[in-house]
Design a protein around this motif. Sequence first.
Motif, short mmCIF file in Angstrom:
data_model
loop_
_atom_site.label_atom_id
_atom_site.label_comp_id
_atom_site.label_asym_id
_atom_site.label_seq_id
_atom_site.Cartn_x
_atom_site.Cartn_y
_atom_site.Cartn_z
N VAL A 130 70.89 -24.61 0.30
CA VAL A 130 71.02 -24.13 -1.08
C VAL A 130 72.23 -23.20 -1.20
N SER A 131 72.47 -22.38 -0.19
CA SER A 131 73.64 -21.49 -0.21
C SER A 131 74.94 -22.28 -0.26
N VAL A 132 74.95 -23.43 0.46
CA VAL A 132 76.16 -24.26 0.50
C VAL A 132 76.34 -25.03 -0.80
N LEU A 133 75.25 -25.60 -1.31
CA LEU A 133 75.35 -26.50 -2.45
C LEU A 133 75.36 -25.80 -3.79
N ALA A 134 74.70 -24.67 -3.88
CA ALA A 134 74.53 -24.03 -5.20
C ALA A 134 74.99 -22.58 -5.15
N LEU B 264 70.22 -18.12 -5.29
CA LEU B 264 69.09 -19.03 -5.31
C LEU B 264 68.43 -19.11 -3.94
N ALA B 265 69.25 -19.04 -2.89
CA ALA B 265 68.68 -19.05 -1.53
C ALA B 265 67.81 -17.82 -1.32
N ALA B 266 68.23 -16.69 -1.85
CA ALA B 266 67.42 -15.47 -1.73
C ALA B 266 66.11 -15.61 -2.49
N ALA C 38 56.67 -15.47 7.23
CA ALA C 38 56.89 -14.47 6.18
C ALA C 38 57.87 -13.40 6.64
N ALA C 39 57.73 -12.95 7.87
CA ALA C 39 58.63 -11.92 8.39
C ALA C 39 60.06 -12.43 8.52
N THR C 40 60.20 -13.70 8.95
CA THR C 40 61.54 -14.28 9.06
C THR C 40 62.23 -14.32 7.70
N SER C 41 61.47 -14.74 6.68
CA SER C 41 62.03 -14.76 5.32
C SER C 41 62.34 -13.35 4.83
N GLY C 42 61.45 -12.42 5.13
CA GLY C 42 61.67 -11.05 4.70
C GLY C 42 62.90 -10.43 5.32
N VAL C 43 63.10 -10.67 6.62
CA VAL C 43 64.28 -10.12 7.30
C VAL C 43 65.56 -10.80 6.79
N ALA C 44 65.46 -12.10 6.50
CA ALA C 44 66.63 -12.80 5.93
C ALA C 44 67.03 -12.17 4.60
N LEU C 45 66.03 -11.78 3.81
CA LEU C 45 66.33 -11.11 2.55
C LEU C 45 66.94 -9.73 2.78
N MET C 46 66.41 -9.00 3.76
CA MET C 46 66.94 -7.66 4.06
C MET C 46 68.38 -7.73 4.55
#
Length: 476
Positions: free
Chosen positions: A283-287, A291-293, A117-125
């Motif tokens: 998803v970032s590459v293809l679309a 959407l990745a966020a 969860a933290a990894t995803s949260g930091v990726a969003l930040m």
Amino acid sequence: MLRPTSPVTGLRRRRLGPLEVLAQSVAATAPAAAMATSPGQAFALAGAPPSALAYLAATVVVLLVSSSVGQFSRRMVAPGSLYSFTAKGLGGTAATIAGGALVVGYGFLVAGALTGAATSGVALMEKVAPGVSGPVPVVLTITLLGVLVAGFSVRGAGVSARLGLALEVVSISIVVVVLGIALAAAFSRYGVPHPSVVLDGGGHPFGPGGQGLLLAVTAFVGFESAGSLASESRRPLSVVPRVVRWTALTSGLLYVLAAAAQAVVFAGTPGLGGVPLPLAAAVSVLADPTLAAVLELGILASFVGCASGSLTALVRLVFTMSREGVVPRALGRTGPRGTPALAVVVATALAVAVPAGVLLLGVSPADTLRGLLVVGTCGYVGGYVLVCLAAPFFLHRIGELTAPPVVVAVVASLALVAVLGACTAWAVSAGGGWVLTASALLGLGVVRAVVLRVRRPSLVAGIGLYDETVRRDVLS
């Protein structure tokens, strides 16, 4: 003669409906997070697209385990779940070993879920503030989420379960929609791949050394945790077995479809094996990066639900072990809300400290997450093996043994031993730290069981606490 009080007095007995019991297993299993991350982890390990066959094989194995668990959950109500079940088949020493293994399993799953969860949260930040990077933001996010999850757990199992189910429903919807868009984009850009890529990862159906199968099984751990709320359920003998079986079956179907879809996506976007969230990168590459966020947000929510459900199961296990004197009795004291609050605090503190320490030592978030989940799976699988072996002995003791449960127990145990072998192989290839961690923690459980057997044989003989009908139940 009926007792005046139940051995599990302190828990809020017979309060939860079927939906909340289902929520517990679904939250602990976290299908959305597993769908979005497990095939990507397999991709990173094998260097080839994930295999739908590995997830299909894992589904069969887990359904066999659920059959063995059902032999107990249809006949007894025990918040200690697999720990108490093992005692009824193999005795107190084996149950203590199973309990230690399951504490490792549940504990590391909580730690892994908080890390995911933290990894995803930091990726969003990072998308909002590109300067946010390094281990410190991840550690701070793990701590914040740990406090949040502990707060819901202290408020009661029903609150925690409903939170987990709500998060999971939203997360599964997000993952399915985003994965569908990525799959359509992959078909449009690269065409239809050879069927072997979808089915067996292009020649690696179970990954090198069976590690693909290991990660497939990892996606299911926690499916049996509905049993931890058996005492708090209104109709546990009918509800719990059904929930455990259908959680395994439905999750397996989702995983097979997700693995097949991601095999297509990753086949066209190589070079993503080293990133923390390969599917989001694809998803970032293809679309669209947006959407990745959205996907990362869904993964975050699912992992939070997983941490909440796993913490509930861990605390109920510790509650049972403390009532029997296997761990300090203070951990079994409950508050006004029927929750062992001290056990929640201690478990959460450890679940935050372990990944925080690993990350601050310089291990990447992706490797930390994978290591925590694999060590946790080793604990779970150890408990699963023992409960499968215990089932035929339990049925023999009560005079209900037939051939099918024996066959199921033997096949499931052999398959799980193979998974443990893959777990050990991965830990060795990943470095000595994870080997030592898994060995030391599981070894402590064995040592504790032997010490209790020698010094307190009467305590060991009495292990196997379960809920009983009391006078008030009949009068009500």
